[in-house]
Scaffold this active site. Structure first.
Site, PDB file in Angstrom:
ATOM      1  N   ASP A   1      -0.864   6.823   6.322  1.00 12.53           N
ATOM      2  CA  ASP A   1      -2.016   5.983   6.022  1.00 12.53           C
ATOM      3  C   ASP A   1      -2.160   5.032   7.207  1.00 12.53           C
ATOM      4  O   ASP A   1      -1.356   4.119   7.391  1.00 12.53           O
ATOM      5  CB  ASP A   1      -1.772   5.213   4.720  1.00 12.53           C
ATOM      6  CG  ASP A   1      -2.881   4.222   4.397  1.00 12.53           C
ATOM      7  OD1 ASP A   1      -3.846   4.118   5.181  1.00 12.53           O
ATOM      8  OD2 ASP A   1      -2.770   3.545   3.359  1.00 12.53           O
TER       9      ASP A   1
ATOM     10  N   TRP B   1       0.816  -1.206   0.000  1.00  5.53           N
ATOM     11  CA  TRP B   1       0.000   0.000   0.000  1.00  5.53           C
ATOM     12  C   TRP B   1       0.850   1.255   0.000  1.00  5.53           C
ATOM     13  O   TRP B   1       0.516   2.258  -0.645  1.00  5.53           O
ATOM     14  CB  TRP B   1      -0.982  -0.022   1.166  1.00  5.53           C
ATOM     15  CG  TRP B   1      -1.966  -1.139   1.017  1.00  5.53           C
ATOM     16  CD1 TRP B   1      -2.080  -2.260   1.780  1.00  5.53           C
ATOM     17  CD2 TRP B   1      -2.958  -1.265  -0.011  1.00  5.53           C
ATOM     18  NE1 TRP B   1      -3.077  -3.079   1.304  1.00  5.53           N
ATOM     19  CE2 TRP B   1      -3.639  -2.486   0.202  1.00  5.53           C
ATOM     20  CE3 TRP B   1      -3.330  -0.471  -1.089  1.00  5.53           C
ATOM     21  CZ2 TRP B   1      -4.668  -2.933  -0.621  1.00  5.53           C
ATOM     22  CZ3 TRP B   1      -4.366  -0.910  -1.914  1.00  5.53           C
ATOM     23  CH2 TRP B   1      -5.017  -2.115  -1.676  1.00  5.53           C
TER      24      TRP B   1
ATOM     25  N   LYS C   1     -11.778  -1.240   8.167  1.00  2.49           N
ATOM     26  CA  LYS C   1     -11.031  -2.236   8.941  1.00  2.49           C
ATOM     27  C   LYS C   1     -11.492  -2.226  10.407  1.00  2.49           C
ATOM     28  O   LYS C   1     -11.863  -3.250  10.957  1.00  2.49           O
ATOM     29  CB  LYS C   1      -9.531  -1.945   8.896  1.00  2.49           C
ATOM     30  CG  LYS C   1      -8.976  -1.617   7.530  1.00  2.49           C
ATOM     31  CD  LYS C   1      -9.000  -2.778   6.567  1.00  2.49           C
ATOM     32  CE  LYS C   1      -8.293  -2.398   5.275  1.00  2.49           C
ATOM     33  NZ  LYS C   1      -8.305  -3.492   4.291  1.00  2.49           N
TER      34      LYS C   1
END
Length: 392
Positions: free
Chosen positions: A177, A104, A201
């Site tokens: 992030d 990511w 999440k």
């Protein structure tokens, strides 16, 4: 099927049962409103109360300083990959630095490179993303005049997580992030110029992304940015410039109440998460001939436990056998294979204990006696030199 399975999905992740039950009770008609949360106006009194309390709960849970704005955006963390450089790098003569600890972070860097000059200051790609950089290694790798330094606090695919806030000088604008470990533990929000997280999440369902942005970052944003990609639009309009994801924010509110009232805050949540992760890592470490954890011990994720079995055939058998026991979504990401157990906030301790017991029983049933294949052998010091020299 009406009975709930033990769902180890990496995202969207599971939600607290009490949150689902409350959303179910409210779904057809909210008390005192007479309409579903899927139907109400985002300008009405009910949702005004929802978004205000959701922000207040986030501020209290995370101890967000007064000079930071809490924004509710759309587009997921992937949209933030573009919004961050568009807001912070446009018209800047200074480049951003990206620290790549997994897939990511690499994607975020690619998006930034398409917009403005950037540099990968550190990458773990050479060693298949098994760790985060050491504090001294990280500090030595960044540009002294970097416009900002971007990190990914937890990498879901490789199961690598920073154990603490990345160690950088206080005058460095830190951007993170935090999608997959958001609200899983206390965090020093004051250290971040921008902190963003997709909700799906730990904070709620997909559809809303939280961005926490410091005032001095907002003040540096140049003119000419498209309206819905400009952080100032959200800050100036209370995240209500256009129709926000009403239902997602409503469920996020319920999750923050659960964290506040049922769990007792982020310190208690962190204790629970460490205990759950230890159940799995202890089994993996105790059977090294059959299970091999991916991440180095000091960089292991509390959210995504990733490991391999001796063969891909055994891994397929593991996933299928686990599913028969009601333990689902354990296959690793398609890009790396292996096994991944995502044990986010809402995963109960009992579910992780059930998986830990299955790990032992699956090994015993297979009667495996061959030695576990090893990763490339190299001392950790050599790992650090090779990774820190990586450049994109």
């Amino acid at each position: 099927m009406t009975e709930r399975v033990v769902n180890f999905s990496a995202g969207p992740g599971i939600l607290p049962l009490s949150v689902l039950q409350q959303a179910q009770a409210d779904l057809v008609s909210l008390p005192g409103v007479g309409a579903s949360p899927l139907e109400v106006s985002h300008r009405g009194a009910w949702f005004t109360g929802v978004i205000e309390e959701a922000e207040d709960n986030l501020r209290r849970l995370l101890e967000v300083p007064g000079d930071h704005h809490v924004l509710f955006c759309q587009g997921g963390a992937t949209m933030q990959f573009t919004m961050v450089p568009m807001n912070l790098l446009r018209d800047s003569s200074r480049r951003a630095n990206y620290v790549i600890t997994g897939a990511w972070g690499a994607k975020a860097a690619i998006e930034a490179e398409a917009l403005a000059p950037t540099r990968v200051a550190w990458t773990g790609a050479n060693e298949s993303f098994v760790c985060v950089p050491e504090p001294d290694e990280l500090a030595a790798s960044i540009d002294a005049d970097a416009q900002y330094v971007h990190v990914t606090t937890n990498e879901t695919i490789h199961g690598v997580e920073y154990p603490d806030t990345p160690s950088l000088p206080s005058d460095v604008t830190l951007v993170a992030d935090c999608s997959s470990d958001f609200l899983s533990r206390p965090i020093d929000v004051s250290r971040y110029g921008v902190l963003y997280a997709g909700a799906q999440k730990n904070a709620g369902p997909a559809g809303v992304t939280i961005a926490i942005v410091r005032n001095d970052v907002l003040e540096r944003i140049p003119s000419g940015i498209p309206t819905m990609l400009d952080y100032r639009t959200y800050a100036e309009h209370g995240s209500l410039y256009n129709t926000p994801p009403v239902f997602s924010i409503y469920v996020l509110l319920l999750v923050t109440r659960w964290l506040r009232d049922e769990i007792g805050g982020l310190d208690a949540m962190h204790d629970r998460n460490r205990a759950k992760a230890a159940l799995l890592y202890d089994v993996i470490d105790s059977i090294p001939d059959f299970y091999r954890g991916h991440a180095q011990v000091g960089s292991r994720s509390l959210m995504n436990v990733t490991f391999r079995l001796p063969t891909e055939e055994l891994e397929r058998g593991f996933v299928h056998a686990a599913a028969r026991e009601g333990l689902v979504e354990l296959q690793g990401h398609r890009s790396v294979g292996g096994i991944r157990a995502s044990i986010y906030n809402s995963m109960p301790h009992e579910g992780v204990a059930q998986l830990a017991a299955f790990l032992r029983s699956f090994r015993s049933a297979r009667g495996w006696t061959e030695p576990m294949p090893t990763l490339r052998s190299a001392r950790r010091g050599r790992h650090r030199r090779r990774r820190s020299d990586g450049r994109r």
